[in-house]
Design a protein around this motif. Structure first.
Motif, mmCIF file in Angstrom:
data_model
loop_
_atom_site.group_PDB
_atom_site.id
_atom_site.type_symbol
_atom_site.label_atom_id
_atom_site.label_comp_id
_atom_site.label_asym_id
_atom_site.label_seq_id
_atom_site.Cartn_x
_atom_site.Cartn_y
_atom_site.Cartn_z
ATOM 1 N N ASP A 173 0.816 -1.211 0.000
ATOM 2 C CA ASP A 173 0.000 0.000 0.000
ATOM 3 C C ASP A 173 0.852 1.264 0.000
ATOM 4 O OD1 ASP A 173 -2.174 -1.644 0.039
ATOM 5 O OD2 ASP A 173 -2.509 -1.475 2.197
ATOM 6 N N LEU A 174 1.963 1.252 0.741
ATOM 7 C CA LEU A 174 2.760 2.459 0.884
ATOM 8 C C LEU A 174 3.782 2.648 -0.231
ATOM 9 C CD1 LEU A 174 3.406 2.452 4.737
ATOM 10 C CD2 LEU A 174 1.895 3.971 3.461
ATOM 11 N N LEU A 175 4.370 1.559 -0.704
ATOM 12 C CA LEU A 175 5.483 1.667 -1.640
ATOM 13 C C LEU A 175 5.137 1.278 -3.071
ATOM 14 C CD1 LEU A 175 8.368 0.178 0.535
ATOM 15 C CD2 LEU A 175 7.660 2.547 0.316
ATOM 16 N N GLY A 176 4.075 0.525 -3.260
ATOM 17 C CA GLY A 176 3.774 0.034 -4.600
ATOM 18 C C GLY A 176 3.598 1.149 -5.612
ATOM 19 N N PHE A 177 2.774 2.130 -5.268
ATOM 20 C CA PHE A 177 2.520 3.219 -6.213
ATOM 21 C C PHE A 177 3.788 4.029 -6.475
ATOM 22 C CE2 PHE A 177 1.472 7.708 -6.918
ATOM 23 C CZ PHE A 177 0.753 7.599 -8.095
ATOM 24 N N GLY A 178 4.523 4.395 -5.422
ATOM 25 C CA GLY A 178 5.721 5.210 -5.598
ATOM 26 C C GLY A 178 6.770 4.525 -6.434
ATOM 27 N N LEU A 179 7.049 3.252 -6.168
ATOM 28 C CA LEU A 179 8.068 2.539 -6.928
ATOM 29 C C LEU A 179 7.648 2.345 -8.380
ATOM 30 C CD1 LEU A 179 9.235 -0.119 -4.308
ATOM 31 C CD2 LEU A 179 10.340 2.036 -4.933
ATOM 32 N N SER A 180 6.372 2.090 -8.595
ATOM 33 C CA SER A 180 5.895 1.956 -9.976
ATOM 34 C C SER A 180 6.055 3.267 -10.732
ATOM 35 C CB SER A 180 4.425 1.522 -9.982
ATOM 36 O OG SER A 180 4.277 0.260 -9.361
ATOM 37 N N THR A 181 5.750 4.383 -10.058
ATOM 38 C CA THR A 181 5.891 5.690 -10.705
ATOM 39 C C THR A 181 7.356 5.980 -11.030
ATOM 40 O OG1 THR A 181 3.969 6.495 -9.487
ATOM 41 C CG2 THR A 181 5.434 8.155 -10.451
ATOM 42 N N LEU A 219 12.584 12.646 -8.442
ATOM 43 C CA LEU A 219 13.131 12.988 -7.139
ATOM 44 C C LEU A 219 12.024 13.224 -6.119
ATOM 45 C CD1 LEU A 219 16.036 15.407 -8.150
ATOM 46 C CD2 LEU A 219 16.199 13.033 -7.401
ATOM 47 N N ALA A 220 10.964 13.896 -6.549
ATOM 48 C CA ALA A 220 9.859 14.156 -5.626
ATOM 49 C C ALA A 220 9.186 12.849 -5.185
ATOM 50 C CB ALA A 220 8.841 15.089 -6.285
ATOM 51 N N VAL A 221 8.964 11.977 -6.160
ATOM 52 C CA VAL A 221 8.335 10.689 -5.817
ATOM 53 C C VAL A 221 9.254 9.859 -4.932
ATOM 54 C CG1 VAL A 221 7.455 8.534 -6.766
ATOM 55 C CG2 VAL A 221 6.928 10.694 -7.909
ATOM 56 N N SER A 222 10.573 9.912 -5.218
ATOM 57 C CA SER A 222 11.513 9.127 -4.414
ATOM 58 C C SER A 222 11.550 9.629 -2.973
ATOM 59 C CB SER A 222 12.909 9.182 -5.030
ATOM 60 O OG SER A 222 13.439 10.505 -4.980
ATOM 61 N N ARG A 223 11.417 10.984 -2.789
ATOM 62 C CA ARG A 223 11.361 11.513 -1.429
ATOM 63 C C ARG A 223 10.121 10.987 -0.702
ATOM 64 N NH1 ARG A 223 12.398 16.574 -4.245
ATOM 65 N NH2 ARG A 223 14.645 17.001 -4.244
ATOM 66 N N ASP A 224 9.002 10.965 -1.410
ATOM 67 C CA ASP A 224 7.780 10.428 -0.802
ATOM 68 C C ASP A 224 7.951 8.948 -0.456
ATOM 69 O OD1 ASP A 224 6.601 12.889 -1.069
ATOM 70 O OD2 ASP A 224 5.590 12.388 -2.964
ATOM 71 N N ALA A 225 8.601 8.204 -1.370
ATOM 72 C CA ALA A 225 8.821 6.789 -1.101
ATOM 73 C C ALA A 225 9.726 6.598 0.100
ATOM 74 C CB ALA A 225 9.415 6.102 -2.332
ATOM 75 N N LEU A 226 10.748 7.447 0.209
ATOM 76 C CA LEU A 226 11.630 7.365 1.365
ATOM 77 C C LEU A 226 10.876 7.644 2.654
ATOM 78 C CD1 LEU A 226 14.456 7.032 2.535
ATOM 79 C CD2 LEU A 226 14.869 9.460 2.070
ATOM 80 N N ALA A 227 9.989 8.636 2.605
ATOM 81 C CA ALA A 227 9.161 8.921 3.781
ATOM 82 C C ALA A 227 8.275 7.731 4.129
ATOM 83 C CB ALA A 227 8.317 10.168 3.524
ATOM 84 N N PHE A 247 18.898 12.354 5.242
ATOM 85 C CA PHE A 247 18.617 12.914 3.922
ATOM 86 C C PHE A 247 17.546 13.980 4.061
ATOM 87 C CE2 PHE A 247 18.453 13.174 -0.472
ATOM 88 C CZ PHE A 247 17.153 13.136 -0.918
ATOM 89 N N ASP A 248 17.898 15.228 3.660
ATOM 90 C CA ASP A 248 16.996 16.355 3.871
ATOM 91 C C ASP A 248 16.154 16.680 2.635
ATOM 92 O OD1 ASP A 248 19.494 19.023 3.484
ATOM 93 O OD2 ASP A 248 18.910 17.344 2.210
ATOM 94 N N GLY A 249 16.229 15.839 1.658
ATOM 95 C CA GLY A 249 15.368 16.055 0.500
ATOM 96 C C GLY A 249 16.032 16.840 -0.606
#
Length: 400
Positions: free
Chosen positions: A200-208, A235-243, A389-391
């Motif tokens: 639920d948390l990572l599937g969408f971000g990693l696919s994007t 980069l924005a999506v990867s930051r969200d995925a990291l969060a 990592f500060d983004g």
């Protein structure tokens, strides 16, 4: 059913013996009945050859009864069941004509076998017929009413004892097998929960990220400006995925020892394991609290998956600036052997976590019967400064 109901049920059944003990009790009772009959025969004035025949017949009847009381005896083919019951009936009634009252208890074995092997309605009818059949030799031999009643009553009671102990032994085995299934279900449910969280948390971000990276790969030569825009999106999506990753990890790190003890009560009660909790703690640091909660979760998982425990003890206390957690269970399997210094990756990971806060872990089976897991951590720990990592990320693309 609530967790408290399961816990109360576990406490009520904590004295249930393990399958091997229940089976041993059944065999001892059956053999004891046979020994009593043998002593009665030896106490008579019968000729030696008759005594030998009686003992031989007694051994055969006992062997047949042990066969009928074995697990799954009522699931054998009809021909096998009827043949063994017929043999037991012959060995019960023929010696009765010769040895009379001294042989009467063996009719109780036959009554019990009928209840165990045959369908309930037929079994109970024949069970009653076996009890009444003891009236015939009593009338022929002219026994008193007291002896006649004793023969019939002892036959029916022996049949009930044989039937009841056999069924209880089977029930104990089923309960212990169900406990293993509960442990397996608990572990499977936890794995599914974690898998759902990751999906639920990572599937969408990693696919994007994957799709946009493929797009950048196609645009970078002919449309570099568009590629830079897409990289910004990656980069924005990867930051969200990291969060999201931190959020999942935080669910495992921000744990409470008190909450884990409550969970242990519920899970161990469902597995029919008696739990004794002795906790005397003052408030202590959240990092040490999370580490000890992790230790307790791993210990409870090991109890469920790798032991045959009937009792588990959890002790937690504070000595000065040190918090101590001790988990002990009595479920070490026969032939226990520690295959590695850390007994697997689970304990190895725990040692890494505990040492990370300046503590220590000890695990082992000192007496061959109980397994002890001891963890000690400082009450208050300083979180080391880490590069977080500060983004902000800069990248330089150079042309080949």
């Amino acid at each position: 059913m609530t967790s408290q109901d399961r816990f109360d049920g576990g406490r009520r059944s904590r004295d249930l013996p393990p399958p091997r003990v229940a089976r041993t009790i059944l065999v001892v009772v059956l053999v004891s009945y046979a020994v009593v009959v043998a002593l009665n025969i030896l106490d008579t004035t019968m000729p030696t050859h008759q005594v030998i025949i009686a003992i031989a017949a007694l051994v055969l009847v006992l062997a047949l009864q042990l066969r009928h009381s074995a697990p799954g005896a009522n699931r054998r083919s009809a021909r096998v069941r009827l043949t063994s019951l017929g043999a037991q009936a012959v060995l019960t009634y023929l010696p009765l004509l010769v040895f009379r009252a001294e042989w009467g208890a063996m009719a109780g074995f036959l009554a019990g076998s009928l209840l165990l092997i045959l369908p309930p309605r037929i079994g109970w009818i024949l069970y009653g017929c076996v009890g009444l059949s003891l009236l015939v030799p009593s009338l022929i031999q002219g026994y008193s009413v007291l002896v006649t009643v004793y023969l019939c009553q002892s036959t029916l009671v022996t049949g009930l004892v044989t039937y009841g102990l056999t069924r209880l032994s089977d029930l104990v085995a089923e309960v212990h097998a169900a406990r293993g299934e509960l442990a397996h279900m608990a572990v499977t449910e936890e794995r599914l929960r974690f898998a759902r969280d990751l999906h639920d948390l990572l599937g969408f971000g990693l696919s994007t990220i994957t799709l946009k990276s493929e797009l950048v790969h196609r645009l970078i030569e002919n449309h570099p400006e568009r590629a830079v825009e897409e990289i910004q999106d990656v980069l924005a999506v990867s930051r969200d995925a990291l969060a999201d990753v931190r959020r999942v990890a935080r669910g495992f790190q921000d744990m409470s020892l008190e909450q884990e003890i409550r969970s242990a009560r519920s899970v161990l009660a469902a597995a029919d394991i008696e739990l004794d909790v002795r906790v005397t703690l003052k408030p202590f640091g959240p990092r040490s609290n999370s580490v000890l909660a992790t230790v307790l979760r791993e210990a409870v998982t090991n109890v469920l998956r790798h032991s045959e425990a009937g009792r588990c003890t959890i002790e937690a206390g504070q000595r000065g600036e040190t918090v101590r957690l001790l988990v002990v269970n009595d479920g070490v399997r026969p032939g226990y052997r520690d295959p590695s210094p850390d007994s697997g990756s689970g304990l190895a990971n725990l040692k890494v976590r505990v040492r990370g806060v300046g503590g220590r872990v000890e695990a082992g089976c000192p007496d061959g019967r109980t397994f002890r897991l001891l963890a000690e951590v400082p009450a208050h720990t300083e979180v080391p400064q880490q590069q977080i990592f500060d983004g902000k990320l800069s990248a330089r693309i150079t042309a080949a």
